[in-house]
Scaffold this active site. Structure first.
Site, PDB file in Angstrom:
ATOM      1  N   HIS A 167     -98.876  14.257  66.491  1.00 51.74           N
ATOM      2  CA  HIS A 167     -99.688  14.562  67.691  1.00 51.74           C
ATOM      3  C   HIS A 167     -98.813  14.804  68.922  1.00 51.74           C
ATOM      4  O   HIS A 167     -99.251  14.584  70.043  1.00 51.74           O
ATOM      5  CB  HIS A 167    -100.688  13.429  67.985  1.00 51.74           C
ATOM      6  CG  HIS A 167    -101.435  12.952  66.779  1.00 51.74           C
ATOM      7  ND1 HIS A 167    -102.639  13.476  66.373  1.00 51.74           N
ATOM      8  CD2 HIS A 167    -101.106  12.009  65.850  1.00 51.74           C
ATOM      9  CE1 HIS A 167    -103.046  12.865  65.266  1.00 51.74           C
ATOM     10  NE2 HIS A 167    -102.123  11.978  64.926  1.00 51.74           N
ATOM     11  N   SER A 288     -83.627  34.853  84.981  1.00 53.71           N
ATOM     12  CA  SER A 288     -84.747  35.373  85.754  1.00 53.71           C
ATOM     13  C   SER A 288     -84.204  36.178  86.921  1.00 53.71           C
ATOM     14  O   SER A 288     -83.173  35.833  87.492  1.00 53.71           O
ATOM     15  CB  SER A 288     -85.588  34.201  86.259  1.00 53.71           C
ATOM     16  OG  SER A 288     -86.332  34.599  87.402  1.00 53.71           O
ATOM     17  N   LYS A 294     -82.704  29.781  86.265  1.00 52.42           N
ATOM     18  CA  LYS A 294     -83.396  29.860  84.979  1.00 52.42           C
ATOM     19  C   LYS A 294     -82.513  30.283  83.816  1.00 52.42           C
ATOM     20  O   LYS A 294     -81.666  31.157  83.945  1.00 52.42           O
ATOM     21  CB  LYS A 294     -84.550  30.862  85.075  1.00 52.42           C
ATOM     22  CG  LYS A 294     -85.671  30.387  85.983  1.00 52.42           C
ATOM     23  CD  LYS A 294     -86.593  29.430  85.293  1.00 52.42           C
ATOM     24  CE  LYS A 294     -87.623  30.211  84.499  1.00 52.42           C
ATOM     25  NZ  LYS A 294     -88.589  29.307  83.893  1.00 52.42           N
ATOM     26  N   GLU A 301     -89.007  32.605  71.870  1.00 54.59           N
ATOM     27  CA  GLU A 301     -90.312  33.010  72.416  1.00 54.59           C
ATOM     28  C   GLU A 301     -90.786  34.330  71.801  1.00 54.59           C
ATOM     29  O   GLU A 301     -91.948  34.498  71.450  1.00 54.59           O
ATOM     30  CB  GLU A 301     -90.237  33.167  73.935  1.00 54.59           C
ATOM     31  CG  GLU A 301     -90.210  31.845  74.679  1.00 54.59           C
ATOM     32  CD  GLU A 301     -90.022  32.061  76.177  1.00 54.59           C
ATOM     33  OE1 GLU A 301     -90.947  31.755  76.919  1.00 54.59           O
ATOM     34  OE2 GLU A 301     -88.957  32.557  76.597  1.00 54.59           O
TER      35      GLU A 301
END
Ligand code: ARG
Length: 466
Positions: A167, A288, A294, A301
């Site tokens: 979980h 970024s 970043k 992804e």
């Protein structure tokens, strides 16, 4: 005056133009063509033609001279295509007719004899099988390269302690090596699925012709053997119409990419500032344009994102097959783009992963600290009490109370004193601290499939042997 173009004009379809009295509408010609995408099967198409020509010669339908001329012509066509000197024509519709027409331009009448006793329907069914058979080989090789990288990481990190989750809540400590070996197992089943699919599809539809077979005394065993198929397919109607092998391939690919998407998700979470378990190498990340700090995990992804198109391709094929009556229907031309996209996407994702996985670095301290939070050794304390003769349900209750105390005092179980612990059960003695440590916890799970470092090493050794 008829609209029909002169037969010398190759821009009209000389392969089937005989019964037509007007030229194909220019838009329809482009709309129905597949050469833009099926040209990638040119090697398979030529291999199929070679086998077919040899077989026609064997049964004395094609003369020795014609066979020689055809084989030389096919060699020439193949060289033209592979060197980029081939003029693909939309008017010639697909890869099959482009190659046949060019062959005929090069060698004359012998080229026109090649299509005896076959159809584009069995031709295309053959080409896709040959193509996929080879691509599955590439895919399996790439999965194995990825698995090799996983084994290296697992070996390096066999004793690295991290929290195991259920979980997404800290559950019990595990080792990072154990976690990576879970990924390895998923890949192992993927290889076995693709191998299965390859075996099942490796049958030769050549000779099914348009749908019913042919009136020539063809030797289907011969062409099957020539092309490396296990055997000829058994039913001509089925041979030219079903694309279940492509559906099976796409469903294997969907399961594979689902596995990779789950791995991606973990890599993304682990490399966030909140978890901070791993560092992905810079060369697999991007920055970024606005936020200078970043470092984004783009590769995982993207792999996670590409799961959408792989699943979509599977649904495309299932939907295109549904409700098609026997035998071949033009619908089936729509099988290629989803299929090719699946091949390209899966190979790309695997390549990125196989390069990236061995290069991830672990932040051992952060993993260890996270495993210490969330009372991850609570089950170990319960098991300890069971060994001291308390029934498991009672032990569960005792430990639950100890955890509640830990929560209210902000301490881990291993940080409570013996005196504090004994308030919950007098069966607890000083040896309890052996099981409350993370090391003691993982080491105790020492059986096949358990997370103990020794077991992880055994699993790696077994995998390397296989
Ligand atoms: N381009 C076609 C396909 O991809 C080849 C078979 C065409 N056969 C036909 N009868 N129109 O399926």
């Amino acid at each position: 005056m008829s609209n029909k173009k002169e037969s010398a004009d190759t821009s009209t379809n000389s392969a089937w133009g005989g019964r037509f009295s007007e030229q194909t509408d220019a838009f329809v010609e482009a709309f129905t063509a597949s050469v833009q995408f099926d040209q990638r099967m040119y090697r398979q198409d030529i291999a199929g033609s070679r086998a077919h020509a040899k077989m026609l010669n064997k049964i004395a339908v094609l003369s020795d001279d014609d066979l020689t001329i055809i084989l030389e012509g096919l060699d020439k066509v193949e060289k033209e295509i592979s060197s980029g000197n081939f003029n693909w024509s939309v008017a010639r519709e697909d890869v099959h007719m482009n190659i046949e027409a060019r062959l005929t331009e090069l060698v004359g009448d012998a080229g026109k004899r090649l299509h005896t006793g076959r159809s584009r329907n069995d031709q295309v069914a053959t080409d896709i099988r040959l193509y996929l058979r080879e691509q599955i080989e590439f895919i399996i090789n790439e999965i194995k390269r990825l698995q090799q990288g996983m084994l290296d990481v697992a070996e390096r990190e066999a004793a690295t302690i991290m929290p195991g989750f259920t979980h997404l809540q800290v559950a019990q400590p595990v080792t990072f090596g154990h976690h990576i070996m879970a990924w390895y197992e998923m890949m192992k089943r993927d290889v076995s699925r693709f191998t299965d699919c390859q075996t099942r599809m490796n049958m030769s539809p050549l000779g099914a012709a348009a749908l019913a077979g042919t009136s020539y005394p063809i030797d289907r065993e011969f062409t099957a053997k020539e092309l490396g198929f296990t055997a000829p397919t058994q039913n001509s109607l089925d041979s030219v119409s079903d694309r279940d092998f492509a559906i099976e391939f796409c469903s294997d690919a969907a399961i594979l990419i689902t596995h990779m998407s789950r791995m991606s998700e973990e890599l993304i979470i682990w490399s966030s500032a909140q978890f901070d378990f791993i560092e992905l190498p810079d060369r697999f990340c991007t920055g970024s344009s606005i936020m200078p700090q970043k470092k984004n995990p783009d590769v995982p992804e993207l792999v996670r994102g590409k799961t959408g198109r792989i699943n979509g391709n599977l649904i495309s094929l299932l939907t295109l097959m549904k409700a098609q009556p026997l035998a071949y229907n033009k619908d089936n031309q729509e099988d290629k783009e989803p299929l090719f996209d699946t091949v390209d996407t899966v190979l790309g994702c695997l390549r990125a992963f196989a390069d990236m996985i061995p290069a991830i670095t672990c932040k051992h301290e952060n993993m260890y600290k996270a495993a210490k939070q969330g009372f991850s050794t609570a089950t170990d304390l319960a098991d300890y009490l069971v060994r001291k003769d308390l029934p498991f349900r009672d032990a569960h209750e005792v430990v639950g109370k100890a955890v509640a105390m830990g929560v209210s005092t902000g301490k881990d179980l291993s940080e409570l004193t013996l005196e504090e612990l004994r308030r919950f059960s007098d069966k607890i003695e000083s040896d309890v601290f052996d099981v409350l440590t993370l090391e003691g916890s993982v080491e105790s799970r020492d059986h096949i499939g358990g997370t103990a470092p020794e077991q992880v090493k055994l699993a790696i050794a077994l995998a390397r042997k296989q």
